[in-house]
Design an enzyme around this catalytic site. Structure first.
Site, short mmCIF file in Angstrom:
data_model
loop_
_atom_site.label_atom_id
_atom_site.label_comp_id
_atom_site.label_asym_id
_atom_site.label_seq_id
_atom_site.Cartn_x
_atom_site.Cartn_y
_atom_site.Cartn_z
N HIS A 62 -4.64 1.52 7.70
CA HIS A 62 -2.88 1.96 7.86
C HIS A 62 -2.97 3.35 6.82
O HIS A 62 -2.22 4.23 7.39
CB HIS A 62 -2.00 0.94 7.46
CG HIS A 62 -0.63 1.20 7.30
ND1 HIS A 62 0.24 0.99 8.33
CD2 HIS A 62 0.15 2.10 6.34
CE1 HIS A 62 1.27 1.35 7.91
NE2 HIS A 62 1.46 2.03 6.75
N GLU A 63 -3.51 3.07 5.64
CA GLU A 63 -3.30 4.08 4.66
C GLU A 63 -4.09 5.33 5.21
O GLU A 63 -3.84 6.54 4.81
CB GLU A 63 -3.68 3.70 3.16
CG GLU A 63 -2.78 2.35 2.66
CD GLU A 63 -1.36 2.42 2.99
OE1 GLU A 63 -0.83 3.80 3.00
OE2 GLU A 63 -0.58 1.65 3.08
N CYS A 106 6.00 -0.26 7.50
CA CYS A 106 5.54 0.93 6.90
C CYS A 106 6.80 1.23 5.93
O CYS A 106 7.92 1.43 6.52
CB CYS A 106 5.08 2.12 7.77
SG CYS A 106 4.76 3.66 7.05
N LEU A 107 6.56 1.69 4.71
CA LEU A 107 7.69 2.04 3.94
C LEU A 107 8.57 3.53 4.25
O LEU A 107 9.52 3.80 4.04
CB LEU A 107 7.24 2.25 2.34
CG LEU A 107 6.77 1.00 1.68
CD1 LEU A 107 6.08 1.25 0.43
CD2 LEU A 107 7.85 0.07 1.66
N GLY A 130 0.82 -1.37 -0.22
CA GLY A 130 -0.08 0.07 0.09
C GLY A 130 0.88 1.07 0.09
O GLY A 130 1.93 1.17 0.31
N HIS A 187 -2.61 7.62 7.34
CA HIS A 187 -1.36 8.37 6.90
C HIS A 187 -1.77 9.80 6.29
O HIS A 187 -1.40 10.65 6.36
CB HIS A 187 -0.66 7.66 5.57
CG HIS A 187 0.53 6.82 5.84
ND1 HIS A 187 1.72 7.19 6.39
CD2 HIS A 187 0.60 5.49 5.57
CE1 HIS A 187 2.54 6.17 6.48
NE2 HIS A 187 1.80 5.41 6.14
N GLN A 246 3.28 10.00 1.45
CA GLN A 246 4.60 9.06 1.54
C GLN A 246 5.45 9.42 0.37
O GLN A 246 6.87 9.16 0.34
CB GLN A 246 4.47 7.63 1.39
CG GLN A 246 3.78 7.32 2.77
CD GLN A 246 3.59 5.68 2.93
OE1 GLN A 246 2.61 5.07 2.35
NE2 GLN A 246 4.65 5.20 3.48
#
Ligand code: GNR
Ligand code: NI
Length: 174
Positions: free
Chosen positions: A136-137, A94-95, A46, A140, A51
């Site tokens: 999670h997204e 998480c990236l 995702g 963000h 990000q």
């Protein structure tokens, strides 16, 4: 399409709230294409626009990781309509928090409404990893990271490790 740089903690942009999209025009589609390519390159399942440094309410998800199998999902202005009482814990990564993982408990299912790649109104009932990933997204988009659910001690430890990691990389390059 192009692979974008992924912003990592402690970059302050990750704490900002993203703004709604007024129109799913060609610039938004270009953003979604670039995000998908960036997510596949990472690789991740995702990615939220913030990000890659863009404060817009856009998310891409592909649980199959590789470009085959299931088609990717595009979410513009996603909103959670409801969540289940039942919760489930997943080991999240998480990236924007490279190489760090923690068990996070969230509602097991969620019902989300959004606009798709073509700007069409959609809704989706998600379960399991997809439900976790959507939450999670959307976090963000509101400036929230999975480490915000941890104790200050665990959060600070992860932050320290990521900063140390970055310094090691800088040292090798110089
Ligand atoms: O690649 C990712 N894996 C993942 C695993 C468990 C829960 C959430 C995620 S999302 C993450 C990519 C990312 O940082 N998205 O914002
Ligand atoms: Ni993330």
């Amino acid at each position: 399409m192009s692979v974008k740089k992924i912003f990592t903690i402690p970059d302050p942009i990750l704490k900002k709230k993203s703004l709604p999209i007024k129109n799913v025009d060609s610039s938004v589609k270009k953003l979604m294409d670039d995000m998908l390519e960036t997510m596949y390159a990472a690789p991740g399942i995702g990615l939220a626009a913030v990000q890659v440094g863009v404060l817009k309410r856009v998310v891409v998800i592909d649980l199959s990781k590789k470009e085959e199998k299931t088609p990717p999902l595009f979410f513009v202005n996603p909103e959670i309509i409801s969540t289940s009482e039942e919760q489930v814990s997943y080991e999240e990564g998480c990236l924007s928090i490279p190489n760090q993982f923690a068990e996070i408990k969230r509602p097991k299912r969620c019902h989300v409404k959004y606009l798709d790649y073509n700007g069409k109104k959609k809704d989706l009932k998600a379960d399991g990893l997809l439900a976790t990933c959507i939450q999670h997204e959307i976090d963000h988009l509101n400036g929230i990271l999975f480490i915000d659910y941890l104790s200050k001690l665990k959060k600070d430890l992860i932050l320290k490790k990521v900063i140390k990691q970055k310094k090691e990389i800088d040292r090798v390059i110089v």
